[in-house]
Design a protein around this motif. Sequence first.
Motif, short mmCIF file in Angstrom:
data_model
loop_
_atom_site.label_atom_id
_atom_site.label_comp_id
_atom_site.label_asym_id
_atom_site.label_seq_id
_atom_site.Cartn_x
_atom_site.Cartn_y
_atom_site.Cartn_z
N LYS A 166 27.25 15.51 41.43
CA LYS A 166 28.52 15.90 40.82
C LYS A 166 28.81 14.94 39.67
O LYS A 166 28.84 13.73 39.86
N PRO A 167 29.00 15.46 38.46
CA PRO A 167 29.21 14.57 37.32
C PRO A 167 30.52 13.79 37.42
O PRO A 167 31.45 14.18 38.14
N GLY A 168 30.57 12.70 36.68
CA GLY A 168 31.77 11.88 36.68
C GLY A 168 32.88 12.48 35.82
O GLY A 168 32.64 13.36 34.99
N SER A 169 34.09 11.98 36.00
CA SER A 169 35.22 12.47 35.22
C SER A 169 36.25 11.35 35.05
O SER A 169 36.30 10.41 35.85
N THR A 170 37.05 11.48 34.03
CA THR A 170 38.16 10.56 33.77
C THR A 170 39.38 11.37 33.36
O THR A 170 39.28 12.24 32.48
N LEU A 171 40.49 11.13 34.03
CA LEU A 171 41.72 11.89 33.80
C LEU A 171 41.48 13.39 33.95
O LEU A 171 42.06 14.21 33.23
N GLY A 172 40.58 13.75 34.86
CA GLY A 172 40.29 15.16 35.12
C GLY A 172 39.33 15.78 34.12
O GLY A 172 39.04 16.98 34.21
N ILE A 173 38.83 14.99 33.17
CA ILE A 173 37.93 15.49 32.14
C ILE A 173 36.50 15.10 32.50
O ILE A 173 36.17 13.92 32.60
N VAL A 174 35.64 16.09 32.71
CA VAL A 174 34.24 15.84 33.10
C VAL A 174 33.45 15.36 31.89
O VAL A 174 33.59 15.90 30.78
#
Length: 319
Positions: free
Chosen positions: A294-302
């Motif tokens: 599963k790719p990473g995300s920041t503030l809900g942004i993949v």
Amino acid sequence: MLSINIKTVKLAGFILLTAISIVQTGCGSGTGAKKKQLIDFKPYNGINYSEVSRRQKNGLSFNEYGYQLEPQWKMKFVSDDSVSIFSPTKNAFINFPLTRGYDSIFNAARSWLKVQKITKDSLILEIIKQKGDSLDIKGTKVYMRFFADNYVKDVLHTDTSILRHPSRKDTLFIKALSAKANADYKKQFSARQVASLTSKSPQLHIHRRVTKATIENNFDPSDDYLDPTYDIVINKAYKDFYYSFTVYVDDKGGMHYGKPLIDLGISGPEFEQAYIHQSTAIMDSYLKFYLDVKPGSTLGIVHSSMISVHVEGKAAAAQ
């Protein structure tokens, strides 16, 4: 992370006073120079302050590498030589010695801080870094903003957790970084919610390394998302092996070889090429077939990010 190694509070206080006195000597002397007094915390003793933001001078709480300046502290001045700071692990406030210096600088919980503004409702601190045996009193231009708990409740009528949410400016910044990282995975940055690995086979076992938040690291386990690290064991492998390397994880969950995590400089180019070739083959076979990524995300942004893996192969079946 605010942690700064110092031998003792007394030594730190001596270093601070020495550094400040040197600066004051260089800046001026005589009757025209004003002597700066020790900051007085007595008017603010007993007030519970909670950190609501930690930002750079540009107003952002993220940098281009994905590092987030996350507001975490809760503190209360007990006296001019003691401060109480909340420990998330112990769910309690712990008293720390407080060493005061000139120019509103003080040391507490292994951190150097400068008071930019203090009232009974709010507090703004700038992080100060130690350089060798002195302090950089110019500051880091990183600011911690606190509100008194009573002010948040009775005047702002909100909750500290809401005030700690990243700003719109942070969101726009992360969107721009993500667009670049997803166009070219080598422009990846650290994901606040790290790329995760899940085994699809009983033959493969995964363990993610986790840093325990302690007083020594100022309750800051940020390395866990800046460098997410996984130990992977493959049973019934074609032979015994052990490889350590980084992996780019793109926004679709695709895995791309990064670089070895061991020093191959003294081994010669042939050994280095063989190591890279063999560890790449391990990733392209075992990892890609046996893992859900599963790719990473920041503030809900993949977005694309990087992980570190230590892969052990065991030819014999696990007992």
